[in-house]
Design an enzyme around this catalytic site. Structure first.
Site, PDB file in Angstrom:
ATOM      1  CG  ASP A 200      -0.857   3.692   2.686  1.00  0.00           C
ATOM      2  OD1 ASP A 200      -2.013   3.519   2.249  1.00  0.00           O
ATOM      3  OD2 ASP A 200      -0.562   3.503   3.879  1.00  0.00           O
TER       4      ASP A 200
ATOM      5  NE  ARG B 296      -0.869  -0.231   2.432  1.00  0.00           N
ATOM      6  CZ  ARG B 296       0.219   0.291   2.973  1.00  0.00           C
ATOM      7  NH1 ARG B 296       1.185   0.761   2.192  1.00  0.00           N
ATOM      8  NH2 ARG B 296       0.364   0.343   4.282  1.00  0.00           N
TER       9      ARG B 296
ATOM     10  CG  ASP C 246       1.116   2.463   7.851  1.00  0.00           C
ATOM     11  OD1 ASP C 246       0.105   2.495   7.126  1.00  0.00           O
ATOM     12  OD2 ASP C 246       1.062   2.379   9.099  1.00  0.00           O
ATOM     13  CB  THR C 247       0.111   7.366   4.822  1.00  0.00           C
ATOM     14  OG1 THR C 247      -0.985   6.689   4.178  1.00  0.00           O
ATOM     15  CG2 THR C 247       1.282   7.472   3.860  1.00  0.00           C
TER      16      THR C 247
ATOM     17  CD  GLU D 165      -5.568   3.249   7.752  1.00  0.00           C
ATOM     18  OE1 GLU D 165      -6.272   3.528   6.761  1.00  0.00           O
ATOM     19  OE2 GLU D 165      -4.756   2.318   7.764  1.00  0.00           O
TER      20      GLU D 165
ATOM     21  NE  ARG E 194      -4.219  -3.576   0.079  1.00  0.00           N
ATOM     22  CZ  ARG E 194      -4.008  -2.947   1.234  1.00  0.00           C
ATOM     23  NH1 ARG E 194      -4.573  -1.758   1.448  1.00  0.00           N
ATOM     24  NH2 ARG E 194      -3.239  -3.474   2.165  1.00  0.00           N
TER      25      ARG E 194
END
Length: 295
Positions: A80, A94, A99-100, A102, A146
């Site tokens: 992501d 971002r 959300d992916t 980690e 970000r």
């Protein structure tokens, strides 16, 4: 004389017969010809308004034609997150609303489906002829400075592609940066129903993040089912684990965002939560820096 009367009668009959003929062709042919056209039009409209899976494919945000900013790729950081050259500087981007798992988190390490998500994003952005960012109406940076944006590769949004593959969950929904949240939720629902990617492991993707321990639990459950053994009731497991600290039953857990959350037996996520620390009272948990789960 008789001949003349007979001739007149015949002529009159012929005239009457001619007047009784229709003056226009039957309308039935016209209706028959029009029927396939009506059916085809209805079918075309249905195809335009629905996607292959049967859900409505059009959204109010589909035809906004908002401005996008062309950027140059530096590298794919995570599923992501990407790094780009933006206004002459190297910036991390971002992706909004997803959300992916980690791949290189200092505390969480590599999570299931994290490498797959990163590889998928990496392939998309590296093979793209055109890479673009679209900003929402709210802040365009997060607390880590970000950039927050929707990322497009050759006109296709990366967030949508990740959700379609089951490699991301809808998350970090902070108004007013919620332009595509309705569409994202629909894409997530479809992937979940198909048990794709992160949704193939029961309870792995949850509201508070990803729970890698559920993959082992899911595999153990499937193995037990295949062997025909009866799984141990969750209540028994929780009771045994709760006795690890003199009967204390409040579970402390640190989620994927590093948030410390405690769960009492009344919490809806209690049975799914893997304890990293036990507490006897809520006051004790709060003193240790944990908070109650948000409802």
């Amino acid at each position: 004389m008789k001949k003349r009367i007979l001739t007149a009668l015949l002529t009159g009959l012929l005239l009457l017969s001619g007047c009784s003929q229709p003056l226009a062709p039957p309308a039935s042919n016209e209706k028959t010809a029009a029927a396939p056209q009506t059916e085809q039009t209805t079918s075309t409209k249905a195809a335009q308004s629905q996607s292959p899976n049967g859900k409505q494919a059009s959204y109010p945000t589909d035809d906004l034609n908002l401005p996008r900013v062309p950027v140059e790729l530096v590298k794919a950081v995570d599923g992501d997150t990407i790094s780009v050259m933006f206004e002459g500087k190297k910036e991390n981007v971002r992706m909004l609303l997803i959300d992916t798992p980690e791949t290189s988190h200092p505390k969480l390490g590599v999570q299931p489906f994290g490498p797959e998500a990163k590889a998928f994003t990496k392939e998309l952005v590296e093979q793209a002829d055109k890479l673009e960012l679209e900003f929402d109406i709210g802040p365009n940076r997060d607390k880590y400075s970000r950039l927050l944006a929707y990322v497009y590769v050759d006109g296709k949004m990366v967030q949508e592609a990740l959700l379609e593959q089951g490699l991301a969950r809808v998350a970090y929904i902070y108004p007013p940066n919620v332009r595509y949240v309705d569409k994202f939720n629909d894409l997530q629902r479809i992937s979940r129903e198909k048990a794709l990617g992160i949704w193939s492991v029961e309870n792995y993707a949850q509201e508070d993040g990803f729970h890698p321990e559920e993959q082992d639990r899911d595999a153990q459950s499937k193995s037990t089912a295949a062997s025909g053994e009866s799984p141990e009731p969750a209540e028994t497991v929780a009771s045994a684990a709760g006795s690890a600290k003199s009967g204390c039953s409040i579970k402390g857990n640190i989620n994927s965002k590093g948030e410390k959350i405690y769960h009492t037996p009344e919490s809806p996520y209690y049975e799914r939560t893997k304890e990293e620390q036990w507490f006897c009272t809520e006051e004790e948990a709060v003193a240790a820096g944990f908070r109650a789960p948000r409802s």
